[in-house]
Design an enzyme around this catalytic site. Structure first.
Site, PDB file in Angstrom:
ATOM      1  N   LYS A 176       0.842  -1.200   0.000  1.00 31.15           N
ATOM      2  CA  LYS A 176       0.000   0.000   0.000  1.00 31.15           C
ATOM      3  C   LYS A 176       0.879   1.253   0.000  1.00 31.15           C
ATOM      4  O   LYS A 176       0.620   2.203  -0.734  1.00 31.15           O
ATOM      5  CB  LYS A 176      -0.899  -0.046   1.244  1.00 31.15           C
ATOM      6  CG  LYS A 176      -1.747   1.170   1.491  1.00 31.15           C
ATOM      7  CD  LYS A 176      -3.106   1.047   0.859  1.00 31.15           C
ATOM      8  CE  LYS A 176      -3.929   2.301   1.014  1.00 31.15           C
ATOM      9  NZ  LYS A 176      -4.791   2.322   2.135  1.00 31.15           N
TER      10      LYS A 176
ATOM     11  N   LYS B  34       0.515 -11.285  -9.256  1.00 32.50           N
ATOM     12  CA  LYS B  34      -0.507 -11.898  -8.398  1.00 32.50           C
ATOM     13  C   LYS B  34      -1.912 -11.535  -8.835  1.00 32.50           C
ATOM     14  O   LYS B  34      -2.210 -10.369  -9.082  1.00 32.50           O
ATOM     15  CB  LYS B  34      -0.275 -11.419  -6.955  1.00 32.50           C
ATOM     16  CG  LYS B  34      -1.132 -12.123  -5.943  1.00 32.50           C
ATOM     17  CD  LYS B  34      -1.036 -11.450  -4.587  1.00 32.50           C
ATOM     18  CE  LYS B  34      -2.389 -11.417  -3.932  1.00 32.50           C
ATOM     19  NZ  LYS B  34      -2.460 -10.533  -2.792  1.00 32.50           N
TER      20      LYS B  34
ATOM     21  N   LYS C 289      -7.965  -9.255  -5.787  1.00 28.98           N
ATOM     22  CA  LYS C 289      -9.266  -8.603  -5.913  1.00 28.98           C
ATOM     23  C   LYS C 289      -9.165  -7.116  -6.241  1.00 28.98           C
ATOM     24  O   LYS C 289      -9.924  -6.594  -7.027  1.00 28.98           O
ATOM     25  CB  LYS C 289     -10.036  -8.768  -4.592  1.00 28.98           C
ATOM     26  CG  LYS C 289     -10.671 -10.130  -4.466  1.00 28.98           C
ATOM     27  CD  LYS C 289     -11.264 -10.334  -3.087  1.00 28.98           C
ATOM     28  CE  LYS C 289     -10.360 -11.239  -2.259  1.00 28.98           C
ATOM     29  NZ  LYS C 289     -10.967 -11.823  -1.090  1.00 28.98           N
TER      30      LYS C 289
HETATM   31  P1  TYM Z   1      -7.060 -12.715   1.243  1.00 28.06           P
HETATM   32  O1  TYM Z   1      -8.505 -12.469   1.371  1.00 28.06           O
HETATM   33  O2  TYM Z   1      -6.215 -11.696   0.578  1.00 28.06           O
HETATM   34  O3  TYM Z   1      -6.775 -14.043   0.483  1.00 28.06           O
HETATM   35  C1  TYM Z   1      -7.340 -15.255   0.950  1.00 28.06           C
HETATM   36  C2  TYM Z   1      -6.465 -16.431   0.580  1.00 28.06           C
HETATM   37  O4  TYM Z   1      -6.279 -16.509  -0.846  1.00 28.06           O
HETATM   38  C3  TYM Z   1      -4.889 -16.577  -1.129  1.00 28.06           C
HETATM   39  N1  TYM Z   1      -4.614 -15.865  -2.386  1.00 28.06           N
HETATM   40  C4  TYM Z   1      -3.817 -16.353  -3.342  1.00 28.06           C
HETATM   41  N2  TYM Z   1      -3.133 -17.506  -3.441  1.00 28.06           N
HETATM   42  C5  TYM Z   1      -2.428 -17.723  -4.578  1.00 28.06           C
HETATM   43  N3  TYM Z   1      -2.382 -16.842  -5.607  1.00 28.06           N
HETATM   44  C6  TYM Z   1      -3.060 -15.678  -5.556  1.00 28.06           C
HETATM   45  N4  TYM Z   1      -3.028 -14.841  -6.583  1.00 28.06           N
HETATM   46  C7  TYM Z   1      -3.813 -15.382  -4.388  1.00 28.06           C
HETATM   47  N5  TYM Z   1      -4.601 -14.340  -3.990  1.00 28.06           N
HETATM   48  C8  TYM Z   1      -5.072 -14.656  -2.758  1.00 28.06           C
HETATM   49  C9  TYM Z   1      -4.203 -15.879   0.050  1.00 28.06           C
HETATM   50  O5  TYM Z   1      -2.869 -16.286   0.166  1.00 28.06           O
HETATM   51  C10 TYM Z   1      -5.055 -16.313   1.202  1.00 28.06           C
HETATM   52  O6  TYM Z   1      -4.680 -17.596   1.676  1.00 28.06           O
HETATM   53  N6  TYM Z   1      -4.911 -11.912   5.568  1.00 28.06           N
HETATM   54  C11 TYM Z   1      -5.650 -12.924   4.872  1.00 28.06           C
HETATM   55  C12 TYM Z   1      -6.920 -13.308   5.602  1.00 28.06           C
HETATM   56  C13 TYM Z   1      -6.660 -13.704   7.003  1.00 28.06           C
HETATM   57  C14 TYM Z   1      -6.060 -14.910   7.436  1.00 28.06           C
HETATM   58  C15 TYM Z   1      -6.023 -14.831   8.854  1.00 28.06           C
HETATM   59  C16 TYM Z   1      -5.541 -16.025   6.779  1.00 28.06           C
HETATM   60  C17 TYM Z   1      -6.966 -12.976   8.099  1.00 28.06           C
HETATM   61  N7  TYM Z   1      -6.574 -13.665   9.205  1.00 28.06           N
HETATM   62  C18 TYM Z   1      -5.486 -15.871   9.635  1.00 28.06           C
HETATM   63  C19 TYM Z   1      -5.010 -17.050   7.564  1.00 28.06           C
HETATM   64  C20 TYM Z   1      -4.972 -16.964   8.951  1.00 28.06           C
HETATM   65  C21 TYM Z   1      -5.997 -12.346   3.513  1.00 28.06           C
HETATM   66  O7  TYM Z   1      -5.876 -11.188   3.300  1.00 28.06           O
HETATM   67  O8  TYM Z   1      -6.466 -13.127   2.671  1.00 28.06           O
END
Ligand code: TYM
Length: 353
Positions: A116, A204, A207
């Site tokens: 960010k 990557k 969203k």
């Molecule tokens: P978020 O919502 O960004 O993404 C959720 C999950 O999807 C995976 N992901 C990807 N994996 C491979 N290639 C990609 N292009 C890609 N985009 C997203 C992310 O690695 C993730 O596993 N901070 C986390 C949510 C969270 C969390 C936690 C996860 C909050 N607390 C505790 C595990 C444990 C997040 O932003 O996910």
């Protein structure tokens, strides 16, 4: 609890529709880990979704849709406890306690914060009125609280979240070192976690980057998105004999690599190999590659869309479901928070006793 039972936890932010990065980076492992005798907790990270907002967003509706997509993908409510992060508000209390021992310098190295910051420094559009917040800096602390509060051993996440899980391990270790053995250190972090590239050729799929292929995309949208992927560059020699996607894909232009990665994940091996052969021979093939891939994607999405739209998924039934699951996870979570309060010296809560 049998000796081999693991505690698994992971979450996804309800910031729009789930995409293929979410599925192959995370949800696929969530599903595979079910039904093996582990205790699985999967949650919708609505507090985390707030770290980047500049105006009201209906996260509740998005949470409902996300829950429906989770289940449509194959998460089984009978085998996993699926809940909403903000229905476990003691997570915020644990985050506050853990924040007391977390260095700011450590947090400034967090990937989400750094991304960010660099977008702001480059003057990226759409970030007006949405500066770096205390909440964003504390993102990994809240994530550590999510993980540590249920004493998770394993945290299946995509490659982009690995650093955050490692920070949770560091925070837990520091806590135990200072205040005595209180927290369980999550031990397994996937080494070979996937990072799915975006359709625009960026590293990557994400969203906020408008470069996703979504699990609820209908065939027309799928075809349009895939046809729009830039394939103007001619194939370059692959310079490897191996056909392994991990060897081949990094040698391709990024946007072409994104198509091959998806093909390798969705199509039978012979189809993927056929297209690797075409690439090597430098034939004209991008048009067929795109239509073939679009067919596999739509075939994959079809049952998910059908289950997502199942009539029994009313908002009321989803609310009841979330309430019931919050009740299941709360005692486990409160027990951890109380243990931390006691270890740090403020003592157990008097009102919750
Ligand atoms: P978020 O919502 O960004 O993404 C959720 C999950 O999807 C995976 N992901 C990807 N994996 C491979 N290639 C990609 N292009 C890609 N985009 C997203 C992310 O690695 C993730 O596993 N901070 C986390 C949510 C969270 C969390 C936690 C996860 C909050 N607390 C505790 C595990 C444990 C997040 O932003 O996910």
């Amino acid at each position: 609890m049998s000796a081999k039972q693991e505690i698994i936890l992971s979450g996804i932010r309800p910031t729009g529709r789930l995409h293929y990065g979410n599925y192959f980076g995370a949800i696929k492992s969530f599903i595979e880990l079910q039904g093996k005798g582990h205790q699985c907790y999967y949650f919708i990270a609505d507090y985390h979704a707030l770290t980047t907002i500049s105006e009201r967003v209906d996260f509740f509706q998005q949470t409902i849709d996300m829950l429906r997509t989770y289940v449509a993908c194959g998460l089984d409510p009978a085998q996993s406890v699926i809940y909403r992060q903000s229905d476990l508000p003691c997570t915020a209390e644990l985050s506050l306690l853990l924040g007391m021992i977390t260095n700011i310098g450590h947090l400034e190295r967090g990937t989400t914060y750094k991304d960010k910051l660099s977008k702001l420094e480059q003057g990226a559009q759409g970030l007006e009125g949405n500066p770096l917040s205390f909440g964003l800096l504390g993102y990994p602390v809240l994530m550590a609280a999510d993980i540590l509060i249920v004493r998770a051993n394993q945290v299946p996440v995509g490659d982009d979240q690995r650093q955050h899980v490692e920070m949770a391990m560091d925070i837990a270790q520091k806590f135990n070192h200072r205040f005595g053995e209180t927290l369980t250190i999550p031990r397994a972090v996937q080494r070979n976690a996937l990072r799915l590239p975006g359709l625009d050729g960026s590293a990557k799929m994400g969203k906020s980057d408008n470069n996703t292929l979504d699990l609820l995309d209908d065939p027309k949208t799928v075809l349009k998105k895939i046809k729009g992927v830039q394939t103007t560059t001619d194939p370059e020699p692959l310079d490897t004999e191996s056909n392994d996607p991990d060897a081949v894909i990094p040698r391709m232009p990024n946007s072409v690599g994104a198509l091959y990665r998806m093909l390798s994940l969705l199509a039978p091996e012979e189809v993927y190999l056929e297209f690797v052969g075409k690439y090597r021979r430098g034939e004209k093939f991008y048009g067929t590659l795109k239509t073939t891939l679009a067919e596999y994607v739509s075939k994959f999405n079809e049952p998910i869309i059908e289950r997502f739209n199942a009539p029994e998924n009313t908002p009321e039934s989803v609310k009841d479901f979330l309430r019931e699951n919050a009740r299941k996870v709360t005692p486990v979570a409160l027990e951890t928070v109380e243990a931390c309060r006691e270890a740090m010296g403020i003592g157990r809560s008097l009102y919750r006793a």
